[in-house]
Design an enzyme around this catalytic site. Structure first.
Site, short mmCIF file in Angstrom:
data_model
loop_
_atom_site.label_atom_id
_atom_site.label_comp_id
_atom_site.label_asym_id
_atom_site.label_seq_id
_atom_site.Cartn_x
_atom_site.Cartn_y
_atom_site.Cartn_z
N GLN A 18 0.84 -1.21 0.00
CA GLN A 18 0.00 0.00 0.00
C GLN A 18 0.87 1.26 0.00
O GLN A 18 1.89 1.32 0.70
CB GLN A 18 -0.90 0.00 1.25
CG GLN A 18 -1.92 1.12 1.28
CD GLN A 18 -2.89 1.00 2.46
OE1 GLN A 18 -2.65 0.23 3.39
NE2 GLN A 18 -3.95 1.78 2.44
N HIS A 24 -8.73 1.75 -0.37
CA HIS A 24 -9.20 1.80 -1.76
C HIS A 24 -9.07 0.44 -2.40
O HIS A 24 -8.24 -0.38 -2.01
CB HIS A 24 -8.41 2.84 -2.57
CG HIS A 24 -6.93 2.65 -2.49
ND1 HIS A 24 -6.20 3.08 -1.42
CD2 HIS A 24 -6.07 2.07 -3.34
CE1 HIS A 24 -4.93 2.78 -1.61
NE2 HIS A 24 -4.82 2.15 -2.77
N PHE A 25 -9.91 0.25 -3.40
CA PHE A 25 -9.86 -0.94 -4.26
C PHE A 25 -9.44 -0.51 -5.65
O PHE A 25 -9.92 0.51 -6.15
CB PHE A 25 -11.23 -1.63 -4.31
CG PHE A 25 -11.59 -2.34 -3.04
CD1 PHE A 25 -11.36 -3.70 -2.89
CD2 PHE A 25 -12.17 -1.65 -1.99
CE1 PHE A 25 -11.69 -4.36 -1.72
CE2 PHE A 25 -12.50 -2.30 -0.80
CZ PHE A 25 -12.27 -3.65 -0.67
N HIS A 26 -8.59 -1.33 -6.27
CA HIS A 26 -8.20 -1.11 -7.67
C HIS A 26 -9.08 -1.99 -8.55
O HIS A 26 -9.27 -3.17 -8.25
CB HIS A 26 -6.75 -1.56 -7.90
CG HIS A 26 -5.73 -0.84 -7.07
ND1 HIS A 26 -4.93 0.15 -7.57
CD2 HIS A 26 -5.35 -0.99 -5.77
CE1 HIS A 26 -4.10 0.58 -6.63
NE2 HIS A 26 -4.34 -0.10 -5.52
P1 5GP Z 1 -1.86 1.62 -3.34
O1 5GP Z 1 -0.39 1.50 -3.68
O2 5GP Z 1 -2.01 2.39 -2.06
O3 5GP Z 1 -2.60 0.33 -3.35
O4 5GP Z 1 -2.53 2.45 -4.50
C1 5GP Z 1 -2.47 3.84 -4.60
C2 5GP Z 1 -2.81 4.17 -6.02
O5 5GP Z 1 -3.04 5.55 -6.10
C3 5GP Z 1 -1.68 3.86 -7.02
O6 5GP Z 1 -2.15 2.95 -8.00
C4 5GP Z 1 -1.31 5.21 -7.59
O7 5GP Z 1 -1.04 5.13 -8.97
C5 5GP Z 1 -2.54 6.04 -7.31
N1 5GP Z 1 -2.29 7.44 -7.13
C6 5GP Z 1 -1.27 8.00 -6.42
N2 5GP Z 1 -1.36 9.34 -6.45
C7 5GP Z 1 -2.46 9.64 -7.18
C8 5GP Z 1 -3.08 10.86 -7.56
O8 5GP Z 1 -2.64 11.96 -7.24
N3 5GP Z 1 -4.22 10.78 -8.32
C9 5GP Z 1 -4.73 9.58 -8.71
N4 5GP Z 1 -5.83 9.61 -9.46
N5 5GP Z 1 -4.17 8.40 -8.37
C10 5GP Z 1 -3.05 8.44 -7.61
#
Ligand code: 5GP
Length: 145
Positions: free
Chosen positions: A101, A107-109
């Site tokens: 993370q 959040h979910f992708h």
């Molecule tokens: P995690 O790594 O926490 O599972 O996912 C975070 C996601 O947020 C990543 O896929 C990254 O690309 C996305 N992300 C990071 N900063 C931003 C942003 O400023 N705007 C958007 N729309 N996505 C972001």
């Protein structure tokens, strides 16, 4: 940041929810916001977040907020499938830095996948073109049930 800790009200998704940072919305209601990942791992990569919950990860989230999130994930995945015709849809969710993370607002992708097309690495994708993201969001939104 580890799996445990306090919610940071200035994390990037909180700032997006406040409108302090721009994002490309796919759809939203009173409880959830679905927007385009600006570093997409594949074309059409969406993120689904709760508007109200201050959960940083799956372990913390209130069951009611989780139910709404999962419903939104399914609605988004169905629209992605209809709009972009992928061969598969990956739904991903990471907890804690060691769990992959990077943004600590749960959040979910929702990531469409095509056979023969590599998915970019998590945290290693280049920034998308904003006009392309807006066009994709429009196509997905049009396909919502
Ligand atoms: P995690 O790594 O926490 O599972 O996912 C975070 C996601 O947020 C990543 O896929 C990254 O690309 C996305 N992300 C990071 N900063 C931003 C942003 O400023 N705007 C958007 N729309 N996505 C972001």
């Amino acid at each position: 940041m580890s799996l445990r800790g306090d919610y940071d009200p200035d994390n990037i998704f909180a700032r997006i929810l406040r409108g302090d940072v721009p994002s490309v919305t796919v759809w939203e209601d009173d409880n959830v916001l679905v927007f385009m990942d600006v570093f997409p791992q594949s074309e059409g990569h969406c993120l689904v977040i709760s508007k109200a919950s201050k959960a940083r990860n799956l372990l913390e989230v209130e069951p009611k907020a989780l139910g709404r999130l999962i419903g939104a994930v399914q609605r988004t995945a169905r629209a992605v499938e209809k709009a972009l015709n992928p061969d598969g849809v990956a739904v991903m969710q990471f907890n804690g830095e060691a769990g992959g993370q990077t943004v600590f607002h749960l959040h979910f992708h929702v990531v469409p996948r095509w056979e023969g097309r590599e998915m970019k690495g998590h945290g290693h994708a280049p920034m998308a073109d904003m006009d392309e993201l807006r066009a994709l969001a429009g196509r997905i939104a049009t396909a919502l049930d």
